[in-house]
Design an enzyme around this catalytic site. Structure first.
Site, PDB file in Angstrom:
ATOM      1  N   CYS A 164       1.296  -0.987  -0.435  1.00 20.33           N
ATOM      2  CA  CYS A 164      -0.039  -0.026  -0.028  1.00 20.33           C
ATOM      3  C   CYS A 164       0.849   1.588   0.124  1.00 20.33           C
ATOM      4  CB  CYS A 164      -0.838  -0.237   1.712  1.00 20.33           C
ATOM      5  SG  CYS A 164      -1.644  -1.320   1.710  1.00 20.33           S
ATOM      6  N   HIS A 197       1.060   5.350  -0.892  1.00 19.10           N
ATOM      7  CA  HIS A 197       0.682   6.216   0.153  1.00 19.10           C
ATOM      8  C   HIS A 197       1.920   6.784   1.242  1.00 19.10           C
ATOM      9  CE1 HIS A 197      -3.169   5.708  -1.950  1.00 19.10           C
ATOM     10  NE2 HIS A 197      -3.137   4.670  -1.628  1.00 19.10           N
ATOM     11  N   ARG A 232     -12.881   0.265  -2.330  1.00 19.49           N
ATOM     12  CA  ARG A 232     -11.869   1.440  -2.421  1.00 19.49           C
ATOM     13  C   ARG A 232     -10.770  -0.050  -2.328  1.00 19.49           C
ATOM     14  NH1 ARG A 232      -9.565   4.151  -5.498  1.00 19.49           N
ATOM     15  NH2 ARG A 232      -8.184   2.092  -6.010  1.00 19.49           N
ATOM     16  N   CYS A 261      -7.658  -1.289  -4.359  1.00 23.78           N
ATOM     17  CA  CYS A 261      -6.087  -1.076  -4.471  1.00 23.78           C
ATOM     18  C   CYS A 261      -5.946  -2.468  -4.578  1.00 23.78           C
ATOM     19  CB  CYS A 261      -6.029  -0.361  -2.414  1.00 23.78           C
ATOM     20  SG  CYS A 261      -6.054   1.329  -2.728  1.00 23.78           S
TER      21      CYS A 261
END
Lengths: 272, 229
Positions: free
Chosen positions: A182, A186, A229, A233
């Site tokens: 992730c 991010h 979401r 992702c």
């Protein structure tokens, strides 16, 4: 990185209009490329199409439905039966009645099955995505009752802490066909994937917007959830296909919401 | 695929979980009876991935199951630290570089460039290896390189990402010698040889050698628009 502007958290224990919350965040971080990326969406926010789901969601919540002909008024989202105000931002949490940590959607589905008698095959619970689904209408209505409240998922129970900590490991776990985690998207500020400016997980004011689902996704013309979401992702990361109501999903949301702790939620939000 | 070996790694992960879970594994209902607070965060993360039915049961494009795809190889394990709070330490960096060099398969003989026009298409294509609610079918459409997701290569076309470095004029600045071609082939195939724990995927095994030659042409061919910015 500017994290936690004085005054934001102090106002965060009462309901606020989602547009007011957004404006406060925009003012707090005038240089955030993520928060300011879509002028059109910022302009559209008072007329957020997600708000159209509120009336249907309210009706579905109070209506006696399902094989048991029962409403959801006795559903406990963690703050007592039928208490919705501030409940959404205090999830996931440990529930005594099931003996485990549940995220919001998992808890909603649990109540629809246990109280109303729906089964997994009923479209009321099987259809999770899209503005026309019962789940998204209920989600938008229930989440809206927490708009402006600060994210505050409890960590008092050892299982809550364990799921949050496992979620952190999952967030940084490199894997899948393309080695992504992730944090690949991010972990930095102001970076783009194609045209999308990405929220930075360590910037809690970018992150509260990032995790503020339900949100109307302009590009998809539908209201979407946190689960949707995560599904997107994980799909883009080339990990395996993730399922809703599962512990991996819940652990990730535990970490997400914890990373936005103290910042007010925008419920519902409008995203690109 | 070269990086999806690791039956051994998977077995090791299960063993550590089984230890942590203690007797709970014996009665068959693992997910419900395990004391998750008795595990370290890392053990619990592995337990959640492998023992809680959190994934769709699907075949992956590269073959194998979700379990194979979610099992980490040594490079993935070494690079799973919190990069927002910790820098890569020297020992790990050295180990990752060595692992990457071991994995890398160099082409035999001189490296020829392919067709930069095909390379441009591949650089723009985000298709390939996605799985779940909507699978990429490599039988109907070839996998792409995803390059534009993260790199600006030719700013006159499309919108391109900024996670990786800007590559405009890459070949114009470096030339097109065999040495440069070897280096670029190494970086596209397994970038951890030079950039340990980079966010860039290892494309050897994801793309064919022919596809890699087209993308290399897009980067290095003097005629390519990348080199005429």
């Amino acid at each position: 990185m500017a994290v936690g502007v004085a005054g934001t958290a102090a106002q965060a224990d009462e309901w606020q209009d989602p547009n007011d919350v957004l404006q406060m965040l925009l003012e707090a971080q005038p240089d955030s490329k993520y928060l300011h990326q879509s002028e059109m969406n910022i302009m559209m926010m008072p007329d957020n199409p997600a708000l159209w789901l509120l009336d249907d969601g309210e009706r579905l919540f109070h209506e006696e439905r399902g094989p048991n002909n029962a409403s959801l008024e006795s559903c406990d989202f963690g703050k007592g039966e039928g208490v919705l105000e501030g409940a959404y931002v205090e999830l996931p949490r440990y529930f005594d009645d099931v003996g485990k940590v549940m995220d919001f959607e998992q808890r909603l589905v649990h109540c629809m099955k246990e109280i109303q008698g729906f089964t997994s095959d009923d479209s009321a619970v099987s259809q999770r995505h899209g503005s026309g689904s019962d789940i998204m209408r209920l989600t938008t209505y229930i989440a809206h009752q927490s708009s402006g409240y600060a994210w505050n998922p409890p960590l008092d129970h050892p299982e809550e802490q364990a799921m949050r900590d496992a979620g952190e490991k999952l967030f940084f776990r490199r894997g899948g066909a393309m080695d992504f985690n992730c944090a690949a998207c991010h972990g930095d500020s102001g970076k783009q994937i194609r045209a999308s400016v990405l929220p930075e997980m360590r910037n809690s004011q970018e992150w509260t917007k990032a995790v503020s689902w339900p949100a109307h996704r302009a590009g998809q013309d539908n209201v979407r959830s946190q689960n949707h979401r995560i599904r997107g992702c994980v799909w883009q990361m080339r990990h395996a296909g993730i399922l809703p109501d599962t512990p991996v999903n819940t652990a990730l949301i535990s970490y997400w919401n914890d990373a936005a702790r103290g910042e007010p939620a925008i419920l519902p939000d409008l995203k690109r | 695929m070269f990086n999806k070996n690791t039956v051994a790694a998977g077995v090791a992960a299960f063993a550590s979980v089984a230890l942590a879970a203690g007797c709970a594994v014996a009665d068959g209902n693992k997910a419900d009876d395990v004391d998750i607070t008795a595990m370290s965060a890392e053990e619990l993360a592995e337990h959640l991935i492998f023992e809680t039915n959190s994934w769709r049961d699907q075949e992956m494009q590269e073959g194998g199951t979700w379990r194979d795809r979610m099992t980490q190889d040594e490079i993935q394990k070494a690079c799973s630290f919190d990069s927002t709070r910790n820098d890569l330490d020297g020992e790990t960096a050295g180990r990752v570089v060595a692992l990457a060099r071991e994995q890398y398969e160099a082409p035999e003989g001189d490296i020829e460039l392919g067709d930069w026009r095909r390379g441009a298409e591949l650089a723009d294509s985000g298709f390939g290896y996605r799985i779940g609610h909507n699978n990429d079918d490599h039988g109907t459409r070839e996998q792409g390189g995803n390059c534009y997701n993260c790199h600006v290569m030719d700013s006159s076309v499309s919108v391109q990402g900024t996670i990786g470095p800007n590559l405009e004029n890459y070949g114009a600045q470096r030339g097109d010698s065999q040495e440069i071609r070897q280096y670029v082939h190494q970086v596209i195939s397994n970038p951890h040889q030079y950039f340990p724990c980079t966010q860039m995927p290892r494309f050897q095994g994801l793309l064919t050698e022919e596809q890699i030659s087209h993308i290399m042409a897009y980067l290095l061919d003097p005629e390519s628009p990348v080199n005429n910015r």
